[in-house]
Design a protein around this motif. Structure first.
Motif, mmCIF file in Angstrom:
data_model
loop_
_atom_site.group_PDB
_atom_site.id
_atom_site.type_symbol
_atom_site.label_atom_id
_atom_site.label_comp_id
_atom_site.label_asym_id
_atom_site.label_seq_id
_atom_site.Cartn_x
_atom_site.Cartn_y
_atom_site.Cartn_z
ATOM 1 N N PRO A 11 0.818 -1.221 0.000
ATOM 2 C CA PRO A 11 0.000 0.000 0.000
ATOM 3 C C PRO A 11 0.846 1.263 0.000
ATOM 4 O O PRO A 11 1.887 1.348 0.631
ATOM 5 N N ARG A 12 0.348 2.279 -0.760
ATOM 6 C CA ARG A 12 0.990 3.597 -0.772
ATOM 7 C C ARG A 12 0.299 4.529 0.205
ATOM 8 O O ARG A 12 0.914 5.314 0.894
ATOM 9 N N TYR A 13 -1.035 4.462 0.200
ATOM 10 C CA TYR A 13 -1.798 5.435 0.988
ATOM 11 C C TYR A 13 -1.899 5.031 2.458
ATOM 12 O O TYR A 13 -1.556 5.799 3.339
ATOM 13 N N ILE A 14 -2.404 3.836 2.683
ATOM 14 C CA ILE A 14 -2.598 3.441 4.076
ATOM 15 C C ILE A 14 -1.513 2.444 4.449
ATOM 16 O O ILE A 14 -1.544 1.277 4.059
ATOM 17 N N GLN A 15 -0.548 2.947 5.182
ATOM 18 C CA GLN A 15 0.622 2.138 5.483
ATOM 19 C C GLN A 15 0.555 1.600 6.908
ATOM 20 O O GLN A 15 0.048 2.261 7.815
ATOM 21 N N THR A 16 1.084 0.387 7.063
ATOM 22 C CA THR A 16 1.131 -0.232 8.389
ATOM 23 C C THR A 16 2.421 0.176 9.080
ATOM 24 O O THR A 16 3.485 0.132 8.470
ATOM 25 N N VAL A 17 2.307 0.619 10.328
ATOM 26 C CA VAL A 17 3.510 0.868 11.128
ATOM 27 C C VAL A 17 3.553 -0.250 12.155
ATOM 28 O O VAL A 17 2.774 -0.258 13.114
ATOM 29 N N ARG A 18 4.417 -1.211 11.919
ATOM 30 C CA ARG A 18 4.378 -2.445 12.720
ATOM 31 C C ARG A 18 4.546 -2.176 14.203
ATOM 32 O O ARG A 18 5.425 -1.441 14.621
ATOM 33 N N GLY A 19 3.659 -2.788 14.959
ATOM 34 C CA GLY A 19 3.727 -2.641 16.406
ATOM 35 C C GLY A 19 3.004 -1.402 16.903
ATOM 36 O O GLY A 19 2.816 -1.237 18.094
ATOM 37 N N PHE A 20 2.602 -0.473 15.997
ATOM 38 C CA PHE A 20 1.934 0.747 16.441
ATOM 39 C C PHE A 20 0.552 0.923 15.832
ATOM 40 O O PHE A 20 -0.414 1.096 16.546
ATOM 41 N N GLY A 21 0.451 0.853 14.512
ATOM 42 C CA GLY A 21 -0.864 1.062 13.914
ATOM 43 C C GLY A 21 -0.752 1.418 12.441
ATOM 44 O O GLY A 21 0.008 0.789 11.706
ATOM 45 N N TYR A 22 -1.498 2.452 12.049
ATOM 46 C CA TYR A 22 -1.553 2.835 10.632
ATOM 47 C C TYR A 22 -1.322 4.328 10.476
ATOM 48 O O TYR A 22 -1.534 5.108 11.405
ATOM 49 N N ARG A 23 -0.902 4.689 9.247
ATOM 50 C CA ARG A 23 -0.808 6.114 8.943
ATOM 51 C C ARG A 23 -1.158 6.306 7.470
ATOM 52 O O ARG A 23 -1.067 5.362 6.675
ATOM 53 N N PHE A 24 -1.570 7.527 7.123
ATOM 54 C CA PHE A 24 -1.874 7.858 5.734
ATOM 55 C C PHE A 24 -0.632 8.501 5.122
ATOM 56 O O PHE A 24 -0.166 9.540 5.588
ATOM 57 N N GLY A 25 -0.116 7.872 4.086
ATOM 58 C CA GLY A 25 1.067 8.402 3.426
ATOM 59 C C GLY A 25 2.298 8.315 4.323
ATOM 60 O O GLY A 25 2.354 7.434 5.185
ATOM 61 N N PRO A 26 3.262 9.208 4.167
ATOM 62 C CA PRO A 26 3.252 10.310 3.203
ATOM 63 C C PRO A 26 3.398 9.816 1.772
ATOM 64 O O PRO A 26 4.149 8.887 1.529
ATOM 65 N N VAL A 27 2.640 10.453 0.856
ATOM 66 C CA VAL A 27 2.730 10.037 -0.553
ATOM 67 C C VAL A 27 3.564 11.012 -1.344
ATOM 68 O O VAL A 27 3.715 12.165 -0.942
#
Lengths: 229, 492
Positions: free
Chosen positions: A213-229
């Protein structure tokens, strides 16, 4: 008043839910089978249901299939599934089929109503900001539309809320618990699989490669973030 | 322990069956070899000596008779010497012949030592008036001495004639004969080492044939002990070990069958609980849903009806919690319970658990910040809520909750203590049993009776434990220990 469709084969449970919801001011339609429910929703003269409470264990077509078919018609109606088993596989399966939330039987009227209210709130239009362009993904916060390469993407309210929440602060990391509280209105003990399932469904619609994914990225161990694109 | 084990094992092996069998084989080989050799040696030695004696006696008698025919008494030294030489002529080079007539003695070899003919022999010849013989040792070598009196012609055949006063003696060496038999003993001595080696090899082989089935049995028994009841041993041959193997297999088969049966029963019982709980859900779902209506309208009902309505509503709630707990328990029993691990700040999680239930003001907490762990938040909430709930219900204030990290850094501890009467001594071990209630009067408490059991299962699912104890100063203390990094089941 909000119109809720109850899809439940057990007559007592169905009547009980109908009774309680009606007393609290909802308009209620009921269906005893998945086939009836789909026919009811497809009927232009039928009730304009805004939300469905869907039992998973139905005679004939089961709740998973009803949910899948409903989503296949392009419906963005919020679906709360009602599971008798509360087993992990049921929940994951139901969320993958496109349900927005779930409750486990037996459920109190208060909890069911709170979930219905939260799901409906997600469906309410929010008029906060203007359109944004995120590297080809156009999000119109006023009109609540998402357009990618000229094509409008239809998103159910939960997924749309999730996208709006994440994209409002690009590059900020949201924990699953934060998203559960802000998008789903759950308390801190909400099931984080709701978030994972909704992110999965959202990626399938907006990402070119859902596996990367480009837009909704997984931050392992923490959660999700949008971008940065 | 792990270091010492091989040594112990080696020591045990030294006293083991193999060693004992080999030692027994070697001993049997040695004893039977030495005994057989000793007997054979003695027999062959006697046979050789007797043959020699017979030969010497016969020859000597012949020679004496021939020589005596031409001999007249009285004799002088010259004739006596001639007489001795004539006898000696036919008896071989190493034979000394001595003739004696009264006080005169003469020998076939004048230089030879005549002491080999002992006074005892002379005496016996004289008194027996017949041929006598004696074995003597001279200068370390064995000799055979033979003596005979020379008698006058017999008047009556069958009886010795009258003594003439002339005696003849012969001394011959037995060295050659004894050397022949000594060779046997030497051969045995040289053969002992190969025999011992052979016996060792045979002992090892025999030990192998005995030990292999024994080892197989041992392995199978250990597998059984480890819970693999399908393990069997091969039955070889028809000996006692084969019988033992067959008996073992039969016992194992019976054991496996009864364990399978027990498991199936257990499975059915658990399945039944799960099914019953599940079947209860649908009617409960309807009741729970409409119970709100009873609560909402109770105020406008006549008092008795209102009371009845509230009771139905409350008990419906209890029943729903009980069924929930039963379902949860059967998920643990069937292994369907899963961990959803997420990095969690424990102090924050405990605070949230307390505030969700409005317990914040009733519990004194020590919650150091910065203790994080990968845990299932919902399950930790269940555990903490159960421990604190029990302390509030059954203990006495102040209830304290202390969170701490293990000094090693790989675990954390949540201690919930109260100042109540504590647990009855017999309850300390049973407090985690399902539906255990320490006090019969407490049977109508809020819990389902499964709370503590579920808390323990939740802790175990994390790889942790809960321990119950009484504080020295009074009051119960429950200690939850969780690893901070459980085995990753679901990595996110």
């Amino acid at each position: 008043m909000p119109h809720v469709l109850l899809i439940e084969d057990d007559v007592s449970v169905r009547d009980g839910m109908e009774l309680v919801l009606r007393r609290h001011g909802y308009d209620v339609s009921t269906a005893a089978t998945g086939e009836d429910a789909l026919a009811l929703l497809a009927d232009p003269a039928g009730p304009a249901a805004e939300l469905a409470v869907l039992d998973l264990m139905l005679p004939g077509m089961d709740g998973f299939e009803v949910c899948r078919r409903l989503r296949a018609t392009g419906s963005t109606m919020p679906v709360i599934m009602l599971t008798a088993r509360g087993d992990d596989s049921d929940i994951v399966h139901g969320l993958e089929a496109g349900a927005d939330d779930y409750v486990v039987k037996p459920v109190t009227a208060a909890v069911l109503e709170a979930r219905i209210r939260a799901a409906l709130r997600r469906a309410e239009p929010s008029r906060s900001a203007q359109g944004e362009d995120h590297a080809g993904l156009l999000i119109d916060r006023a009109g609540l539309t998402v357009v990618k390469r000229g094509t409008t993407i239809t998103l159910p309210p939960t997924e749309l809320r999730l996208l709006l929440e994440l994209s409002a602060s690009p590059a900020r990391v949201f924990s699953r618990e934060q998203l559960l509280e802000s998008v789903w209105d759950h308390d801190f003990l909400g099931d984080s699989r709701l978030v994972d399932a909704a992110v999965g469904r959202l990626r399938a619609k907006i990402e070119d490669l859902p596996a990367r994914p480009r837009y909704i990225q997984t931050v392992r161990g923490f959660g999700y973030r949008f971008g940065p694109v | 322990m792990t270091v010492r084990r091989p040594t112990l094992r080696t020591l045990r092996r030294l006293g083991g069956l193999r060693t004992r069998l080999v030692v027994a084989f070697v001993l049997v080989a040695l004893v039977s070899g030495v005994t057989a050799t000793a007997l054979a040696y003695r027999e062959s030695r006697n046979a050789v000596l007797e043959r020699k004696q017979d030969a010497v006696q016969t020859e000597f008698r012949n020679r004496v008779e021939q020589a005596a025919a031409d001999f007249d008494v009285p004799a002088d030294e010259v004739s006596l010497t001639r007489f001795a030489r004539r006898i000696a002529d036919g008896l071989g080079d190493d034979t000394l012949v001595v003739a004696q007539y009264r006080s005169i003695t003469a020998a076939s070899d004048q230089s030879a030592d005549r002491t080999r003919i002992t006074p005892a022999l002379r005496q016996r010849v004289r008194t027996h008036n017949g041929m006598s013989l004696q074995r003597v040792e001279w200068r370390g070598s064995p000799y055979l001495a033979v003596g005979t009196p020379i008698t006058f012609d017999r008047a009556d055949p069958g009886k010795p004639g009258a003594p003439s006063g002339l005696d003849a003696f012969a001394v011959t060496s037995l060295r050659a004969e004894l050397e022949a038999t000594t060779g046997v003993a030497d051969a045995v001595r040289d053969g002992i080492l190969p025999v011992v080696l052979l016996a060792t090899v045979l002992g090892l082989l025999a030990a192998g044939t005995v030990l292999r089935p024994v080892r197989e049995l041992g392995r199978a028994t250990r597998r059984h002990a480890a819970g693999d009841y399908s393990s069997r041993v091969r039955v070889r041959g028809r000996d006692e070990l084969a019988d033992l193997a067959r008996d073992f297999n039969q016992a194992a088969g019976a054991l496996e069958a009864s364990i399978d049966e027990l498991r199936a029963q257990d499975e059915r019982a658990k399945r039944f609980v799960a099914d019953v709980s599940h079947e209860l859900r649908t009617p409960l779902a309807a009741m729970t849903m409409v119970a709100t209506v009873l609560d909402e309208d109770a105020a406008s009902l006549p008092p008795d009806t209102a009371h009845a309505a509230r009771t139905v509503s409350e008990e419906t709630g209890r029943l729903a919690r009980l069924v929930d707990d039963l379902m949860e328990m059967s998920r643990f029993d069937s292994g369907a319970a899963r961990l959803h691990l997420a990095r969690t700040d424990l102090a924050e999680a405990v605070r949230a658990t307390l505030s969700l239930r409005n317990w914040t003001d009733r519990v004194e907490t020590v919650l150091p910040s910065g203790i994080t762990a990968r845990v299932d938040r919902r399950r930790v909430d269940v555990i903490v809520a159960n421990l604190v709930g029990n302390a509030l219900r059954h203990g006495a204030p102040p209830v304290t909750l202390t969170l701490s990290a293990d000094p090693a850094g790989d675990g954390l501890t949540v201690e919930v203590a109260d100042r109540g009467p504590g647990l009855p001594p017999e309850a300390v071990d049973q407090v985690f049993d399902r539906f255990y209630k320490a006090d019969a009067a407490r049977t109508r408490s809020e819990g389902s009776g499964l709370g503590t059991a579920i808390a323990l299962e939740n802790a175990r699912l994390h790889g942790g434990t809960i321990e119950a104890a009484n504080r020295p100063g009074g009051g119960a203390v429950f200690t939850l220990r969780l690893p901070r990094h459980p085995a990753p089941e679901e990595d996110r």
